[in-house]
Design an enzyme around this catalytic site. Structure first.
Site, PDB file in Angstrom:
ATOM      1  N   TYR A   1      -2.115  -0.833  10.048  1.00 37.28           N
ATOM      2  CA  TYR A   1      -2.267  -1.214   8.657  1.00 37.28           C
ATOM      3  C   TYR A   1      -0.973  -0.895   7.988  1.00 37.28           C
ATOM      4  O   TYR A   1      -0.418  -1.463   7.424  1.00 37.28           O
ATOM      5  CB  TYR A   1      -3.798  -0.675   8.354  1.00 37.28           C
ATOM      6  CG  TYR A   1      -3.499  -0.830   6.669  1.00 37.28           C
ATOM      7  CD1 TYR A   1      -4.238  -2.049   6.116  1.00 37.28           C
ATOM      8  CD2 TYR A   1      -3.433   0.190   5.757  1.00 37.28           C
ATOM      9  CE1 TYR A   1      -4.461  -2.094   4.737  1.00 37.28           C
ATOM     10  CE2 TYR A   1      -3.353   0.098   4.470  1.00 37.28           C
ATOM     11  CZ  TYR A   1      -3.956  -1.209   4.007  1.00 37.28           C
ATOM     12  OH  TYR A   1      -4.191  -1.444   2.426  1.00 37.28           O
TER      13      TYR A   1
ATOM     14  N   SER B   1       0.938  -1.062   0.014  1.00 41.27           N
ATOM     15  CA  SER B   1      -0.131  -0.025   0.008  1.00 41.27           C
ATOM     16  C   SER B   1       0.801   1.266  -0.227  1.00 41.27           C
ATOM     17  O   SER B   1       2.051   1.094   0.459  1.00 41.27           O
ATOM     18  CB  SER B   1      -0.750   0.070   1.290  1.00 41.27           C
ATOM     19  OG  SER B   1      -1.276   1.137   1.401  1.00 41.27           O
TER      20      SER B   1
HETATM   21  P1  NDP Z   1     -11.423  -5.839   0.268  1.00 38.79           P
HETATM   22  O1  NDP Z   1     -11.679  -5.636   1.710  1.00 38.79           O
HETATM   23  O2  NDP Z   1     -12.482  -5.288  -0.596  1.00 38.79           O
HETATM   24  O3  NDP Z   1     -11.304  -7.383   0.363  1.00 38.79           O
HETATM   25  C1  NDP Z   1     -10.509  -7.914   1.007  1.00 38.79           C
HETATM   26  C2  NDP Z   1     -10.560  -9.511   0.829  1.00 38.79           C
HETATM   27  O4  NDP Z   1      -9.849 -10.140   2.062  1.00 38.79           O
HETATM   28  C3  NDP Z   1     -12.072 -10.071   1.101  1.00 38.79           C
HETATM   29  O5  NDP Z   1     -12.496 -11.089   0.214  1.00 38.79           O
HETATM   30  C4  NDP Z   1     -11.882 -10.470   2.536  1.00 38.79           C
HETATM   31  O6  NDP Z   1     -12.894 -11.450   2.906  1.00 38.79           O
HETATM   32  C5  NDP Z   1     -10.750 -11.075   2.540  1.00 38.79           C
HETATM   33  N1  NDP Z   1     -10.066 -11.317   4.085  1.00 38.79           N
HETATM   34  C6  NDP Z   1     -10.143 -10.162   4.999  1.00 38.79           C
HETATM   35  N2  NDP Z   1      -9.671 -10.549   6.057  1.00 38.79           N
HETATM   36  C7  NDP Z   1      -9.499 -11.804   6.112  1.00 38.79           C
HETATM   37  C8  NDP Z   1      -9.325 -13.048   6.890  1.00 38.79           C
HETATM   38  N3  NDP Z   1      -9.113 -12.632   8.149  1.00 38.79           N
HETATM   39  N4  NDP Z   1      -9.137 -14.241   6.480  1.00 38.79           N
HETATM   40  C9  NDP Z   1      -9.257 -14.577   4.790  1.00 38.79           C
HETATM   41  N5  NDP Z   1      -9.655 -13.584   4.177  1.00 38.79           N
HETATM   42  C10 NDP Z   1      -9.647 -12.383   4.568  1.00 38.79           C
HETATM   43  O7  NDP Z   1     -10.131  -5.264   0.086  1.00 38.79           O
HETATM   44  P2  NDP Z   1      -9.278  -4.813  -1.218  1.00 38.79           P
HETATM   45  O8  NDP Z   1      -9.751  -5.749  -2.435  1.00 38.79           O
HETATM   46  O9  NDP Z   1      -9.403  -3.331  -1.199  1.00 38.79           O
HETATM   47  O10 NDP Z   1      -7.881  -5.006  -0.684  1.00 38.79           O
HETATM   48  C11 NDP Z   1      -6.904  -6.304  -1.384  1.00 38.79           C
HETATM   49  C12 NDP Z   1      -5.592  -5.782  -1.111  1.00 38.79           C
HETATM   50  O11 NDP Z   1      -5.094  -4.404  -1.552  1.00 38.79           O
HETATM   51  C13 NDP Z   1      -5.380  -5.660   0.510  1.00 38.79           C
HETATM   52  O12 NDP Z   1      -4.130  -6.165   0.730  1.00 38.79           O
HETATM   53  C14 NDP Z   1      -5.040  -4.196   0.791  1.00 38.79           C
HETATM   54  O13 NDP Z   1      -4.669  -3.750   1.787  1.00 38.79           O
HETATM   55  C15 NDP Z   1      -4.624  -3.794  -0.487  1.00 38.79           C
HETATM   56  N6  NDP Z   1      -4.806  -2.332  -0.745  1.00 38.79           N
HETATM   57  C16 NDP Z   1      -6.110  -1.987  -1.173  1.00 38.79           C
HETATM   58  C17 NDP Z   1      -6.199  -0.627  -1.774  1.00 38.79           C
HETATM   59  C18 NDP Z   1      -7.634  -0.214  -2.097  1.00 38.79           C
HETATM   60  O14 NDP Z   1      -7.812   1.099  -2.355  1.00 38.79           O
HETATM   61  N7  NDP Z   1      -8.636  -0.900  -2.270  1.00 38.79           N
HETATM   62  C19 NDP Z   1      -5.181   0.216  -1.725  1.00 38.79           C
HETATM   63  C20 NDP Z   1      -4.136  -0.178  -1.226  1.00 38.79           C
HETATM   64  C21 NDP Z   1      -3.761  -1.511  -0.807  1.00 38.79           C
HETATM   65  P3  NDP Z   1     -14.620 -11.050   3.064  1.00 38.79           P
HETATM   66  O15 NDP Z   1     -14.877 -10.535   1.873  1.00 38.79           O
HETATM   67  O16 NDP Z   1     -15.134 -12.311   3.733  1.00 38.79           O
HETATM   68  O17 NDP Z   1     -14.424 -10.126   4.142  1.00 38.79           O
END
Ligand code: NDP
Length: 251
Positions: A171, A158
């Protein structure tokens, strides 16, 4: 300095044909898009996540499109243990002789607090999901990754994992740790393995996490997860052979 994919990069339709790839957090957001995209480029995708219904929806979409049949591994990374990782590695070893890639994508945001006010258990949960689970999974999957001719590990970073910012707390610290994990692992594997390891900052993307972090923002001003897929494909496929230890930006 951040790295980028080559200008006008176009993945071939069979870029990932015959490869098996694990995606964490595959049920929603960027992970869901990456799982669908990897499958549509020929990969057998192992969908890991904590909400079975979401994983099943992705599974059904992949099957309906007649892409290689995926697999589901339901796991809440907040509770991930070494013995669960042993079970996962064992299950994958019976199904596949090798693992060609892992996209460590699942993360949680935690509380947007000053460090002075951060709650201990919230802090620990963010570190467990965003950092410790990556370590546990990677360590247990390394033998299967070593068995592939050219495996790729992508760690999701990130902007706040490269420059610290107030009130991004655990985070941001977890993403700095992710960058450190990437550098150490890439350095360890560079001389004695064909596995490449890179980090990838997707940048502001229209997902549930972004909407939670910036509730006042117009969500549709940010790009969709789908629009980032060229970078996710480049790093996972053989077009990035030899690229390791680098911190990529998708935007
Ligand atoms: P979302 O919150 O939309 O999706 C995250 C996914 O991870 C979901 O499917 C969620 O499951 C799953 N997840 C969360 N916690 C757990 C857990 N304890 N065990 C298993 N699965 C889990 O996030 P994004 O798609 O936005 O983010 C994806 C990555 O990109 C992350 O690493 C984030 O830090 C990074 N990122 C995102 C940015 C953005 O602007 N979106 C910017 C910079 C980095 P469930 O759906 O069941 O909750």
């Amino acid at each position: 300095m951040a790295a980028y994919i080559p200008d006008n990069y176009q993945p071939t339709s069979n870029l990932l044909k015959g490869k098996s790839i694990l995606v964490t957090g595959a049920g929603d957001g960027i992970g869901r898009s990456a799982a669908l995209s990897y499958a549509s480029h020929g990969a057998t995708v192992i969908l890991l996540g904590r909400t079975l219904a979401k994983l099943e929806t992705v599974y059904d979409e992949i099957e309906a499109a007649r892409h290689p049949q995926p697999a589901i591994f339901e796991s809440n990374l907040a509770d991930l243990t070494p013995s669960q990782c042993t079970d996962l590695a064992g299950a994958l070893a019976t199904e596949f002789i090798q693992l060609d890639g892992v996209l460590h994508n699942a993360s949680i945001l935690g509380e947007r607090q000053y460090i002075a006010d951060a709650g201990y258990w919230q802090w620990m949960e963010v570190m467990q999901v965003n950092v410790n689970a990556q370590f546990l999974l990677t360590q247990h999957l390394l033998p299967l990754l070593q068995a592939a001719p050219s495996a790729s590990i992508i760690l999701t970073s990130s902007g706040v994992g490269r420059t610290g910012k107030a009130r991004w707390g655990a985070y941001a610290v977890s993403k700095f740790a992710t960058e450190g994990f990437m550098q150490v692992l890439a350095s360890e594997l560079r001389e004695r393995s064909a596995i490449r390891v890179n980090s990838l900052n997707p940048g502001a993307t229209n997902t549930a996490m972004r909407r939670a972090a910036y509730p006042d923002e117009k969500a549709t001003d940010n790009p969709s997860p789908h629009s980032l897929m060229p970078t996710y494909l480049y790093l996972m496929g053989d077009d990035s052979l030899g690229v390791t230890g680098q911190a990529f930006d998708a935007q």
